[in-house]
Design a protein around this motif. Structure first.
Motif, mmCIF file in Angstrom:
data_model
loop_
_atom_site.group_PDB
_atom_site.id
_atom_site.type_symbol
_atom_site.label_atom_id
_atom_site.label_comp_id
_atom_site.label_asym_id
_atom_site.label_seq_id
_atom_site.Cartn_x
_atom_site.Cartn_y
_atom_site.Cartn_z
ATOM 1 N N UNK A 194 -5.712 -3.694 8.702
ATOM 2 C CA UNK A 194 -6.832 -3.767 7.400
ATOM 3 C C UNK A 194 -6.619 -5.285 6.707
ATOM 4 N N UNK A 195 -7.698 -5.680 6.231
ATOM 5 C CA UNK A 195 -7.616 -6.788 5.652
ATOM 6 C C UNK A 195 -7.693 -6.396 3.995
ATOM 7 N N UNK A 196 -7.562 -5.234 3.574
ATOM 8 C CA UNK A 196 -7.842 -4.781 2.266
ATOM 9 C C UNK A 196 -6.323 -4.204 1.663
ATOM 10 N N UNK A 197 -6.395 -4.573 0.413
ATOM 11 C CA UNK A 197 -5.028 -4.152 -0.592
ATOM 12 C C UNK A 197 -5.585 -2.865 -1.416
ATOM 13 N N UNK A 198 -5.063 -2.031 -1.615
ATOM 14 C CA UNK A 198 -5.605 -0.678 -2.062
ATOM 15 C C UNK A 198 -4.579 -0.372 -3.161
ATOM 16 N N UNK A 199 -4.865 -0.201 -4.596
ATOM 17 C CA UNK A 199 -4.077 0.282 -5.570
ATOM 18 C C UNK A 199 -4.611 1.575 -6.534
ATOM 19 N N UNK A 200 -3.904 2.685 -6.751
ATOM 20 C CA UNK A 200 -4.469 3.760 -7.232
ATOM 21 C C UNK A 200 -3.410 4.235 -8.378
ATOM 22 N N UNK A 201 -3.761 4.326 -9.581
ATOM 23 C CA UNK A 201 -2.848 4.511 -10.773
ATOM 24 C C UNK A 201 -2.233 5.610 -10.572
ATOM 25 N N UNK A 202 -2.459 6.640 -9.884
ATOM 26 C CA UNK A 202 -1.471 7.986 -9.759
ATOM 27 C C UNK A 202 -2.093 8.929 -8.633
ATOM 28 N N UNK A 203 -1.257 9.329 -7.848
ATOM 29 C CA UNK A 203 -1.210 10.219 -6.464
ATOM 30 C C UNK A 203 -0.500 11.191 -6.577
ATOM 31 N N UNK A 204 -0.839 12.423 -6.739
ATOM 32 C CA UNK A 204 0.112 13.390 -6.688
ATOM 33 C C UNK A 204 1.137 13.554 -5.424
ATOM 34 N N UNK A 205 0.512 13.051 -4.341
ATOM 35 C CA UNK A 205 1.447 13.088 -3.184
ATOM 36 C C UNK A 205 1.716 11.727 -2.683
ATOM 37 N N UNK A 206 2.168 10.928 -3.815
ATOM 38 C CA UNK A 206 2.736 9.528 -3.359
ATOM 39 C C UNK A 206 3.764 9.050 -2.553
ATOM 40 N N UNK A 207 4.483 10.095 -2.477
ATOM 41 C CA UNK A 207 5.554 9.965 -1.672
ATOM 42 C C UNK A 207 4.911 10.220 -0.048
ATOM 43 N N UNK A 208 3.825 10.614 0.127
ATOM 44 C CA UNK A 208 3.315 10.784 1.474
ATOM 45 C C UNK A 208 2.379 9.597 1.996
ATOM 46 N N UNK A 209 2.103 8.800 1.178
ATOM 47 C CA UNK A 209 1.130 7.691 1.324
ATOM 48 C C UNK A 209 1.660 6.318 1.554
#
Length: 209
Positions: A194-209
């Motif tokens: 991928x040529x993309x950086x992705x940031x999400x401020x909060x994810x419930x299943x952050x340990x699985x992404x």
């Protein structure tokens, strides 16, 4: 049904997505997008209209840093020129409440967050937090019924639960990201990454992404 509209200084207010439910993180479009590095990390977001460190017009901004990983990441200036997206999702299943495409980041440095000029037309990211990205969400990108002043607010306002607060998602696309992922992996053909950086401020299943 709302329609997308062009923004005054470039980019698009993606109003057709207002109210859309779903996860804030977009589906990956190549390998490495969810790897620990290189990574884009949101450090703060919010609305400012006055204060000791704020002397401009009212604005909703997202601050982020780049973790380049084991080797420096060099991005051409301006960083993410018209290749940055910002989405804000309201708490408690409200759906998307602001959305913009085609934005550009400003690069700042130091405690006072002064503008950082590029070197030879590029920025070299070496350590996390050495350079900060500032992305402004235009007023026209806010969905009807909301303002830039309220899209960053939690419900209720005084809460200790992050689940009561909005979720902000930012993507930054640059071919240098794809090239670096391939180089770190020791693979000559970068197309699979991928040529993309992705940031999400909060994810419930952050340990699985």
């Amino acid at each position: 049904m709302l329609k997308d509209v062009a923004l005054p200084y470039g980019g698009t207010a993606a109003l057709s997505g207002c109210g859309a439910p779903g996860t804030a993180r977009p589906a990956p479009r190549g390998e490495g997008e969810q790897a620990p590095a290189p990574a884009l990390v949101i450090s703060s977001y919010g609305y400012s209209s006055s204060g000791p460190r704020f002397d401009g017009p009212p604005a909703f901004t997202v601050s982020a840093v780049i973790d380049p990983g084991p080797q420096p990441l060099t991005l051409t200036a301006p960083v993410g020129e018209r290749r940055i997206t910002v989405d804000v999702y309201g708490p408690h299943g409200e759906g998307r409440i602001a959305s913009a495409r085609g934005l550009t980041a400003k690069v700042r440095k130091g405690v006072k967050q002064r503008p950082a000029p590029p070197t030879s037309g590029a920025y070299r990211f070496t350590d996390v937090g050495e350079l900060d990205l500032e992305i402004e969400l235009p007023e026209r990108a806010v969905c009807p019924g909301h303002t830039r002043a309220d899209i960053g607010q939690c419900a209720p306002n005084y809460t200790n639960r992050i689940e009561d607060c909005p979720v902000v998602a930012v993507t930054l696309t640059d071919e240098a990201v794809r090239a670096q992922r391939a180089e770190v992996a020791g693979i000559k053909s970068p197309e699979r990454f991928s040529d993309r950086l992705v940031a999400v401020s909060f994810e419930e299943n952050a340990a699985g992404v």
